[in-house]
Scaffold this motif. Structure first.
Motif, PDB file in Angstrom:
ATOM      1  N   GLU A  55       0.988   3.627  -2.952  1.00 57.59           N
ATOM      2  CA  GLU A  55       1.227   5.881  -2.511  1.00 57.59           C
ATOM      3  C   GLU A  55       2.229   6.251  -2.984  1.00 57.59           C
ATOM      4  O   GLU A  55       1.853   7.933  -3.403  1.00 57.59           O
ATOM      5  CB  GLU A  55       0.479   5.721  -1.157  1.00 57.59           C
ATOM      6  N   GLU A  99       1.562   6.956  -6.605  1.00 60.55           N
ATOM      7  CA  GLU A  99       0.783   8.116  -7.193  1.00 60.55           C
ATOM      8  C   GLU A  99       0.844   9.313  -6.445  1.00 60.55           C
ATOM      9  O   GLU A  99       0.289   9.701  -7.267  1.00 60.55           O
ATOM     10  CB  GLU A  99      -0.531   7.152  -6.406  1.00 60.55           C
ATOM     11  N   SER A 100       1.663   8.993  -5.609  1.00 58.96           N
ATOM     12  CA  SER A 100       2.065  10.776  -5.212  1.00 58.96           C
ATOM     13  C   SER A 100       2.738  11.655  -6.273  1.00 58.96           C
ATOM     14  O   SER A 100       3.412  12.374  -6.812  1.00 58.96           O
ATOM     15  CB  SER A 100       2.365  10.482  -4.139  1.00 58.96           C
ATOM     16  N   TRP A 158       9.068  10.838  -0.627  1.00 57.59           N
ATOM     17  CA  TRP A 158       7.567   9.816   0.100  1.00 57.59           C
ATOM     18  C   TRP A 158       8.146   9.770   1.374  1.00 57.59           C
ATOM     19  O   TRP A 158       7.493  10.462   2.964  1.00 57.59           O
ATOM     20  CB  TRP A 158       7.576   9.428  -0.689  1.00 57.59           C
ATOM     21  N   LYS A 194       1.163  -1.167  -0.188  1.00 58.91           N
ATOM     22  CA  LYS A 194       0.152   0.345  -0.118  1.00 58.91           C
ATOM     23  C   LYS A 194       1.138   0.965   0.210  1.00 58.91           C
ATOM     24  O   LYS A 194       0.951   2.183  -0.473  1.00 58.91           O
ATOM     25  CB  LYS A 194      -0.918  -0.096   1.389  1.00 58.91           C
TER      26      LYS A 194
END
Length: 379
Positions: free
Chosen positions: A238, A241-242, A249, A234
């Motif tokens: 993420e 997608e960021s 990140w 997950k």
């Protein structure tokens, strides 16, 4: 806090075992004298299960007989399939569904009502049935919740091949089958981890093997134990997608007080040896697919966390990208962990029965003392 208080039983010896050994400082894992590196490279999951249950690696003839016996136990009773269908229709969480399924299996096991719960031969038979049926149940649950027909197991495929076949309704290629087989080997046992200890505690009361495995499944469901690999994937999604650099990140996530899953271990002080092997598999799958991003993200995070926090990845970190590149749904990562670890759970339960003493730790009382009861109408 007194020195004799060991929260989480850390460092407390409660048993002697011939099954697996971990050297956390050297990053070493051994099953019955064989290093995990050698087993991952040269032994199948069926061979490792035989090793855990019988104490030695099988000969070619013993392996053929053992694999055949496992394969003939893959079919599920109609009542179990009906239960799986109800769980799928209710949109049950996969690990909760698996917990219920394992418990249900006892109703259809000829040895479930065996008068002596410690009987070795009966427990090996029960272990074989549970281990053989969990992949069938998990694949059926996943297909039914997605509106697909159940795919019946085949006896001519290996444990890993058959699961992928039932999951996807097509035979896997050799690379995928070998990768899953190796992952199952890596997860088969790991000392007295929380779920194994839970199974042993249940067995120590002279409860039955199905109850012990059900306890283990419930324990593995916790995010601090079996859920980490799903959380790693997950996180990687993420990050993707960021559109952020993975290091950026992670920096932002830590600043927000978020945890980065897949790092640190109660036993290992260095990199988990299983993570090294799975990292190589993740890289190879990425190269084969012509898409290295999941592996590259993982390496960048590993290097950053290692430099900034001094933490090394555990087995969950690279199993996430490995499973994802195999097309396995994220929320069944932990059930697949259980599909492998059931071999170790049952081996430890059998070992517990051999020299049993009921588990009964104590807690230090730190509450109130010498209170008197106030009459209820005066409270």
């Amino acid at each position: 806090m007194s020195d004799d208080l060991k929260r989480g039983l850390e460092g407390v010896l409660v048993a002697e075992s011939e099954l697996s050994f971990i050297d956390g400082d050297a990053g070493k894992l051994v099953y019955r004298g064989y290093t995990i590196e050698d087993l991952a490279r040269d032994a199948s999951y069926e061979e490792v299960v035989y090793l855990l249950w019988h104490g030695e690696l099988p000969t070619q003839d013993e392996l053929a007989e053992f694999s055949s016996e496992m394969a003939t136990e893959r079919e599920l009773a109609d009542g179990v399939l009906a239960e799986i269908r109800e769980l799928a229709d209710a949109d049950e969480v996969p690990m909760a569904a698996l917990r219920t399924i394992v418990s249900t299996l006892s109703a259809y096991d000829d040895d479930a009502d065996h008068e002596d719960v410690t009987d070795l031969e009966a427990n090996v038979r029960k272990s074989r049935r549970i281990t053989a049926k969990i992949p069938t149940a998990l694949a059926a649950f996943n297909r039914l919740r997605n509106g697909n027909d159940v795919v019946s197991p085949r006896e001519d495929l290996s444990h890993a091949e058959n699961f992928l076949y039932m999951l996807n309704d097509e035979e896997p290629d050799e690379v995928l089958a070998d990768t899953l087989d190796m992952a199952l080997v890596l997860h088969a046992d790991h000392g007295l981890n929380a779920s194994t200890f839970s199974a042993m505690v249940t067995a120590s009361t002279l409860s039955d093997l199905h109850s012990a495995v059900t306890s283990a499944v419930g324990t593995l469901a916790g995010s601090l134990h079996g859920g980490a690999n799903a959380n790693v994937m997950k996180m990687l999604k993420e990050i993707d997608e960021s559109d952020k650099d993975p290091t950026k990140w992670v920096t932002d996530a830590l600043a927000e007080g978020r945890r980065v899953p897949g790092f640190g271990h109660r036993v290992y002080n260095v990199k988990d040896p299983r993570a090294k092997i799975l990292g190589e598999k993740s890289e190879a799958l990425g190269e084969a697919a012509g898409d290295m991003k999941w592996y590259d993200y993982s390496v960048a995070i590993e290097e950053y966390i290692g430099e900034e926090k001094g933490l090394a990845p555990n087995v969950d970190f690279y199993s996430a990208s490995t499973y994802y590149q195999m097309g396995i749904p994220v929320d069944i990562y932990t059930p697949i962990f259980a599909m492998s670890r059931v071999a170790g759970w049952t081996a430890h339960v059998i070992e517990q029965y051999e020299d049993n003493r009921i588990m009964r730790p104590r807690a230090r009382y730190v509450g109130e003392e010498d209170l008197t009861i106030t009459p209820i109408d005066e409270r």
